[in-house]
Design a protein around this motif. Sequence first.
Motif, PDB file in Angstrom:
ATOM      1  N   THR A  30      47.778  54.246  90.965  1.00 57.69           N
ATOM      2  CA  THR A  30      46.999  53.013  90.831  1.00 57.69           C
ATOM      3  C   THR A  30      46.779  52.442  92.224  1.00 57.69           C
ATOM      4  O   THR A  30      47.722  52.317  93.003  1.00 57.69           O
ATOM      5  CB  THR A  30      47.732  51.981  89.954  1.00 57.69           C
ATOM      6  OG1 THR A  30      47.948  52.535  88.650  1.00 57.69           O
ATOM      7  CG2 THR A  30      46.902  50.710  89.818  1.00 57.69           C
ATOM      8  N   TRP A  31      45.539  52.092  92.515  1.00 55.54           N
ATOM      9  CA  TRP A  31      45.195  51.611  93.852  1.00 55.54           C
ATOM     10  C   TRP A  31      45.006  50.099  93.855  1.00 55.54           C
ATOM     11  O   TRP A  31      44.367  49.538  92.965  1.00 55.54           O
ATOM     12  CB  TRP A  31      43.909  52.288  94.348  1.00 55.54           C
ATOM     13  CG  TRP A  31      44.107  53.732  94.656  1.00 55.54           C
ATOM     14  CD1 TRP A  31      43.923  54.792  93.815  1.00 55.54           C
ATOM     15  CD2 TRP A  31      44.567  54.282  95.892  1.00 55.54           C
ATOM     16  NE1 TRP A  31      44.231  55.964  94.452  1.00 55.54           N
ATOM     17  CE2 TRP A  31      44.625  55.686  95.730  1.00 55.54           C
ATOM     18  CE3 TRP A  31      44.922  53.731  97.129  1.00 55.54           C
ATOM     19  CZ2 TRP A  31      45.030  56.537  96.756  1.00 55.54           C
ATOM     20  CZ3 TRP A  31      45.325  54.571  98.145  1.00 55.54           C
ATOM     21  CH2 TRP A  31      45.372  55.955  97.954  1.00 55.54           C
ATOM     22  N   TYR A  32      45.595  49.457  94.872  1.00 60.01           N
ATOM     23  CA  TYR A  32      45.501  48.010  95.021  1.00 60.01           C
ATOM     24  C   TYR A  32      44.636  47.703  96.241  1.00 60.01           C
ATOM     25  O   TYR A  32      44.850  48.256  97.323  1.00 60.01           O
ATOM     26  CB  TYR A  32      46.892  47.403  95.182  1.00 60.01           C
ATOM     27  CG  TYR A  32      47.730  47.548  93.929  1.00 60.01           C
ATOM     28  CD1 TYR A  32      47.813  46.515  93.002  1.00 60.01           C
ATOM     29  CD2 TYR A  32      48.413  48.734  93.665  1.00 60.01           C
ATOM     30  CE1 TYR A  32      48.569  46.660  91.844  1.00 60.01           C
ATOM     31  CE2 TYR A  32      49.168  48.882  92.499  1.00 60.01           C
ATOM     32  CZ  TYR A  32      49.243  47.836  91.597  1.00 60.01           C
ATOM     33  OH  TYR A  32      49.975  47.984  90.448  1.00 60.01           O
ATOM     34  N   PRO A  33      43.660  46.796  96.087  1.00 61.56           N
ATOM     35  CA  PRO A  33      42.729  46.518  97.193  1.00 61.56           C
ATOM     36  C   PRO A  33      43.395  45.749  98.327  1.00 61.56           C
ATOM     37  O   PRO A  33      44.466  45.167  98.152  1.00 61.56           O
ATOM     38  CB  PRO A  33      41.637  45.669  96.512  1.00 61.56           C
ATOM     39  CG  PRO A  33      42.341  45.007  95.371  1.00 61.56           C
ATOM     40  CD  PRO A  33      43.360  46.006  94.884  1.00 61.56           C
ATOM     41  N   PRO A  34      42.764  45.728  99.499  1.00 68.04           N
ATOM     42  CA  PRO A  34      43.323  44.981 100.635  1.00 68.04           C
ATOM     43  C   PRO A  34      43.450  43.500 100.313  1.00 68.04           C
ATOM     44  O   PRO A  34      42.608  42.930  99.622  1.00 68.04           O
ATOM     45  CB  PRO A  34      42.301  45.214 101.755  1.00 68.04           C
ATOM     46  CG  PRO A  34      41.497  46.397 101.322  1.00 68.04           C
ATOM     47  CD  PRO A  34      41.500  46.394  99.836  1.00 68.04           C
ATOM     48  N   LYS A  35      44.514  42.883 100.834  1.00 67.62           N
ATOM     49  CA  LYS A  35      44.688  41.447 100.642  1.00 67.62           C
ATOM     50  C   LYS A  35      43.808  40.667 101.616  1.00 67.62           C
ATOM     51  O   LYS A  35      43.419  39.536 101.333  1.00 67.62           O
ATOM     52  CB  LYS A  35      46.156  41.074 100.827  1.00 67.62           C
ATOM     53  CG  LYS A  35      47.059  41.698  99.760  1.00 67.62           C
ATOM     54  CD  LYS A  35      48.508  41.300  99.958  1.00 67.62           C
ATOM     55  CE  LYS A  35      49.388  41.942  98.901  1.00 67.62           C
ATOM     56  NZ  LYS A  35      50.817  41.578  99.055  1.00 67.62           N
TER      57      LYS A  35
END
Length: 355
Positions: A30-35
């Motif tokens: 699962t990929w989390y976008p840049p903060k």
Amino acid sequence: MMRAGLVLLFAMVLMFSVGCAAPQYIEFVTWYPPKLKFPKGTSLAIIPKGGDPVGTDLVVRKLEKYLSLEDPDKRFKIIEREMLKDIMDERMLAETGMLDKDAEALAKMKMKGVEALLFVTVTRYKSETIQTPRKEKVTEHTSGGGAAFTRRGVTPVAGTVTQERYVDVMWYTARADVEVAFKMVNVGTAEVLVPEAASACVMEELRERVPDESAVREKAVNNCIAQFMKWVGWVGKRERFELAEPSSAEAKAANNLASQGLFPQAEQQYNIALNLAQDARARAAILYNLGLIMEAQGKFAEAKSCYEQSVTLTGGSIRAYGMGIKRVEEKILAKAQPTAGEDSGRIEDAQSQGQ
């Protein structure tokens, strides 16, 4: 009589093997976008701001090198500090560090093509090497004569003599402790973005040899930079979950497909198994596995629905079903997705989770 016994033994072995089938797992990322979100190729100036001068300079140089030469996604285009000397007032930066509030300076930066500023301050940059003497057991084997005690007295014997003794050994431990504060400024909007401070403590221990303290410090710096990159790049979390045990041939076939990463085919097979299942617990298990398939494909709302139905059918007695609901709610909130978008990102492994 013997034949009947063999038949009974075979039946018992078969029942044991079915009841103790090896668990099957599903794996996905699962990929989390840049903060901190900036368009790809944003022009960035990295500016040292106070703190430990040696540590800050090292972090700035490493960041400039990584982002300009080594970053596979080319997130930023690095602007050399030499180009900004005519508009950078070092006194102002040192005293306030608030270029984001200086409209004139920001306008000049924008004219130079700067789209973002990154201020770097190393607030802690320490290292030390500690010596620790230790006792170690040494076993020595020597060839030659020896003696054996018998009823007749001491009798000489030939062969190998083994002796144990303790010796003093010096161990050296190098320890580095680094903390870096970052602040980013969007030149176009004057928005200030402050990620969490990155910190790292690295140790290296060697026997009778002094570690390279500077190399240990550099490892700690690299660790801090890796933490910062999570804020500006995609981060993939590798996850592994145990599939609920199948109760039918159709569910078993679906588990086999899921464990091989064939998610669309597994989804179809789970729906077939669900239509045929009558028992509540069997339906709950199929729905849970179907939820994992949906989660792996980034269909978080559908996954949540499956997990909720599983919880309802079992009265919340199976912990994994409830954890699934919480997990996908967090992913929806974080706007996670099954791919890293336009970036390759970096993957972090997560621990396996069972039933």
